[in-house]
Structures are given as structure tokens and as C-alpha cells.
Design a protein around this motif. Structure first.
Motif, PDB file in Angstrom:
ATOM      1  N   LYS A  84     -34.527 -87.004 -31.497  1.00 46.87           N
ATOM      2  CA  LYS A  84     -35.248 -87.424 -30.293  1.00 46.87           C
ATOM      3  C   LYS A  84     -36.041 -86.252 -29.714  1.00 46.87           C
ATOM      4  O   LYS A  84     -37.186 -86.414 -29.283  1.00 46.87           O
ATOM      5  CB  LYS A  84     -34.267 -87.971 -29.249  1.00 46.87           C
ATOM      6  CG  LYS A  84     -33.634 -89.280 -29.662  1.00 46.87           C
ATOM      7  CD  LYS A  84     -32.616 -89.739 -28.650  1.00 46.87           C
ATOM      8  CE  LYS A  84     -31.929 -91.019 -29.100  1.00 46.87           C
ATOM      9  NZ  LYS A  84     -30.910 -91.489 -28.163  1.00 46.87           N
ATOM     10  N   GLU A  85     -35.445 -85.067 -29.740  1.00 51.21           N
ATOM     11  CA  GLU A  85     -36.122 -83.871 -29.238  1.00 51.21           C
ATOM     12  C   GLU A  85     -37.324 -83.526 -30.109  1.00 51.21           C
ATOM     13  O   GLU A  85     -38.383 -83.162 -29.599  1.00 51.21           O
ATOM     14  CB  GLU A  85     -35.142 -82.692 -29.195  1.00 51.21           C
ATOM     15  CG  GLU A  85     -35.727 -81.428 -28.622  1.00 51.21           C
ATOM     16  CD  GLU A  85     -36.255 -81.597 -27.206  1.00 51.21           C
ATOM     17  OE1 GLU A  85     -37.307 -80.996 -26.897  1.00 51.21           O
ATOM     18  OE2 GLU A  85     -35.638 -82.333 -26.410  1.00 51.21           O
TER      19      GLU A  85
ATOM     20  N   ILE B  55     -43.136 -83.357 -31.138  1.00 50.73           N
ATOM     21  CA  ILE B  55     -44.322 -83.784 -31.896  1.00 50.73           C
ATOM     22  C   ILE B  55     -45.362 -84.376 -30.958  1.00 50.73           C
ATOM     23  O   ILE B  55     -46.553 -84.067 -31.047  1.00 50.73           O
ATOM     24  CB  ILE B  55     -43.925 -84.805 -32.995  1.00 50.73           C
ATOM     25  CG1 ILE B  55     -43.107 -84.118 -34.085  1.00 50.73           C
ATOM     26  CG2 ILE B  55     -45.164 -85.471 -33.595  1.00 50.73           C
ATOM     27  CD1 ILE B  55     -42.490 -85.083 -35.097  1.00 50.73           C
ATOM     28  N   ALA B  56     -44.922 -85.216 -30.013  1.00 48.58           N
ATOM     29  CA  ALA B  56     -45.850 -85.812 -29.052  1.00 48.58           C
ATOM     30  C   ALA B  56     -46.531 -84.741 -28.208  1.00 48.58           C
ATOM     31  O   ALA B  56     -47.747 -84.784 -27.990  1.00 48.58           O
ATOM     32  CB  ALA B  56     -45.109 -86.805 -28.159  1.00 48.58           C
TER      33      ALA B  56
ATOM     34  N   SER C  18     -33.897 -91.626 -37.251  1.00 48.27           N
ATOM     35  CA  SER C  18     -32.633 -91.125 -36.720  1.00 48.27           C
ATOM     36  C   SER C  18     -32.566 -91.258 -35.196  1.00 48.27           C
ATOM     37  O   SER C  18     -33.573 -91.099 -34.502  1.00 48.27           O
ATOM     38  CB  SER C  18     -32.466 -89.656 -37.103  1.00 48.27           C
ATOM     39  OG  SER C  18     -31.338 -89.111 -36.480  1.00 48.27           O
ATOM     40  N   ASN C  19     -31.367 -91.514 -34.694  1.00 51.38           N
ATOM     41  CA  ASN C  19     -31.140 -91.546 -33.245  1.00 51.38           C
ATOM     42  C   ASN C  19     -30.360 -90.329 -32.774  1.00 51.38           C
ATOM     43  O   ASN C  19     -29.868 -90.305 -31.649  1.00 51.38           O
ATOM     44  CB  ASN C  19     -30.387 -92.824 -32.850  1.00 51.38           C
ATOM     45  CG  ASN C  19     -31.290 -94.041 -32.909  1.00 51.38           C
ATOM     46  OD1 ASN C  19     -32.463 -93.963 -32.582  1.00 51.38           O
ATOM     47  ND2 ASN C  19     -30.743 -95.156 -33.344  1.00 51.38           N
ATOM     48  N   ALA C  20     -30.241 -89.324 -33.629  1.00 53.16           N
ATOM     49  CA  ALA C  20     -29.538 -88.098 -33.255  1.00 53.16           C
ATOM     50  C   ALA C  20     -30.311 -87.397 -32.139  1.00 53.16           C
ATOM     51  O   ALA C  20     -31.544 -87.495 -32.068  1.00 53.16           O
ATOM     52  CB  ALA C  20     -29.400 -87.179 -34.457  1.00 53.16           C
ATOM     53  N   PRO C  21     -29.619 -86.690 -31.253  1.00 52.70           N
ATOM     54  CA  PRO C  21     -30.306 -85.993 -30.153  1.00 52.70           C
ATOM     55  C   PRO C  21     -31.381 -85.028 -30.637  1.00 52.70           C
ATOM     56  O   PRO C  21     -32.461 -84.958 -30.034  1.00 52.70           O
ATOM     57  CB  PRO C  21     -29.166 -85.245 -29.450  1.00 52.70           C
ATOM     58  CG  PRO C  21     -27.931 -86.005 -29.795  1.00 52.70           C
ATOM     59  CD  PRO C  21     -28.162 -86.584 -31.145  1.00 52.70           C
TER      60      PRO C  21
ATOM     61  N   ILE D 163     -45.928 -88.815 -38.281  1.00 52.94           N
ATOM     62  CA  ILE D 163     -45.495 -87.446 -38.578  1.00 52.94           C
ATOM     63  C   ILE D 163     -43.977 -87.395 -38.697  1.00 52.94           C
ATOM     64  O   ILE D 163     -43.436 -86.742 -39.592  1.00 52.94           O
ATOM     65  CB  ILE D 163     -46.006 -86.471 -37.491  1.00 52.94           C
ATOM     66  CG1 ILE D 163     -47.537 -86.426 -37.513  1.00 52.94           C
ATOM     67  CG2 ILE D 163     -45.418 -85.080 -37.703  1.00 52.94           C
ATOM     68  CD1 ILE D 163     -48.149 -85.698 -36.335  1.00 52.94           C
ATOM     69  N   ALA D 164     -43.276 -88.093 -37.804  1.00 51.62           N
ATOM     70  CA  ALA D 164     -41.809 -88.068 -37.800  1.00 51.62           C
ATOM     71  C   ALA D 164     -41.237 -88.654 -39.082  1.00 51.62           C
ATOM     72  O   ALA D 164     -40.145 -88.269 -39.502  1.00 51.62           O
ATOM     73  CB  ALA D 164     -41.272 -88.810 -36.583  1.00 51.62           C
ATOM     74  N   LYS D 165     -41.961 -89.561 -39.740  1.00 46.88           N
ATOM     75  CA  LYS D 165     -41.484 -90.133 -41.002  1.00 46.88           C
ATOM     76  C   LYS D 165     -41.520 -89.119 -42.139  1.00 46.88           C
ATOM     77  O   LYS D 165     -40.880 -89.328 -43.163  1.00 46.88           O
ATOM     78  CB  LYS D 165     -42.319 -91.359 -41.381  1.00 46.88           C
ATOM     79  CG  LYS D 165     -41.994 -92.578 -40.558  1.00 46.88           C
ATOM     80  CD  LYS D 165     -42.797 -93.770 -41.015  1.00 46.88           C
ATOM     81  CE  LYS D 165     -42.424 -94.992 -40.191  1.00 46.88           C
ATOM     82  NZ  LYS D 165     -43.158 -96.191 -40.614  1.00 46.88           N
TER      83      LYS D 165
END
Length: 161
Positions: free
Chosen positions: A65-66, A71-72, A59-62, A42-44
Motif C-alpha cells: 500500500k505504501e 508510485i502515485a 498485495s494488501n500488505a502494508p 506500474i504496480a503490476k
């Protein structure tokens, strides 16, 4: 069966295989196995709101990550991938998705390549039919005489040192 009918059999078989392959490819989806695989899948498809052209998965942006954590959580609550994407579209707009929706003007992104392939195939069929039905050029006696004169001149020039 007529000879012209037999020439279509390979094309008909190839078209049948192509239709079956497209149908299987379009309808058969395999769900990712683990929660992390489903989150990544989904994140892709979701664009990072702060990065340029990068997905939330990459991305490794905050904020990315949030979003992955969100999504999880939504998956654990039983939401489908479509519902999760719809929630992000509601929050950030259509631009948050990396893939076009397939509706409205965005649907042209999906339709134009298909139409182009169909038109190209139809064009090839027309061209091949014209090539097949065209008769060979007619050679006149004057043409034959010119060829014979050219051959004789060439043979004469090759004999002289």
C-alpha cells in the motif's frame, strides 16, 4: 513470372503482414488514462517485498500500500514509469521487478523464444522443400506382380464360403 516465383507470393505476403503487426505491436503503447490506472500499471510490474510471488498491485500488505502511494506521488511529480522502476531497483535490487530487464543474462529470457520460433520456422521451410522436391517411389515389375498375386488371393478367399 515463373511458376516457382508465384508460390512464394503468399509466403511473402504473410511475412509482410507479420512484420507490420509485430512492428505496430512493439512500438505502439497506449498510456493508461487516469492516475490510478497508471499507478496500477506500474504496480503490476513491481514485486511485493514481503509477499511471495505477488505484485504490489495485487498485495494488501502494508508495504505494498505504501509503494502504491509512493508510485502515485512520483507520477504526480512527473517521473516516468521507467524512472520509478529504476528507483525501486536502486532501493531493493533487480529482484523487485516482476519482468526481466532485457539486458545481460536476463535478456536471454526475451531472446531465446524468438530464436526458437525463427529456428522452428526455418526447419519447417527445409522440411517442406525436401517433401516437395522428393520424387515418388519407383514401382518395379516385381512389386506389381506381388500386388496382383495378393489381389487374386484375396478375391479367391472372398469367393469361398
Amino acid at each position: 513470372m515463373s511458376p516457382s516465383g508465384r508460390s512464394w507470393l503468399p509466403w511473402l505476403a504473410m511475412a509482410s503482414v507479420l512484420v507490420v503487426a509485430l512492428a505496430v505491436g512493439a512500438t505502439r503503447t497506449r498510456e493508461p488514462d487516469t492516475l490510478q490506472d497508471r499507478v496500477t500499471a506500474i504496480a503490476k510490474t513491481v514485486k511485493c517485498p514481503t509477499c511471495r510471488g505477488e505484485s504490489v498491485a495485487d498485495s494488501n500488505a502494508p508495504i505494498s500500500k505504501e509503494i502504491r502511494r509512493d508510485i502515485a506521488a512520483r507520477l504526480e511529480q512527473g517521473q516516468s514509469p521507467g524512472e520509478i522502476r529504476a528507483a525501486y531497483v536502486t532501493q531493493w535490487g533487480d529482484e523487485i521487478l516482476l519482468t526481466p530487464s532485457g539486458r545481460g543474462v536476463s535478456g536471454l529470457v526475451w531472446a531465446i523464444p524468438v530464436v526458437a520460433v525463427v529456428l522452428a520456422g526455418a526447419g519447417l521451410v527445409v522440411v517442406f522443400r525436401r517433401w516437395r522436391s522428393s520424387s515418388p517411389p519407383q514401382v518395379s515389375d516385381a512389386d506389381r506382380e506381388l500386388v496382383e498375386q495378393a489381389r487374386a488371393a484375396r478375391a479367391a478367399s472372398e469367393e469361398q464360403p
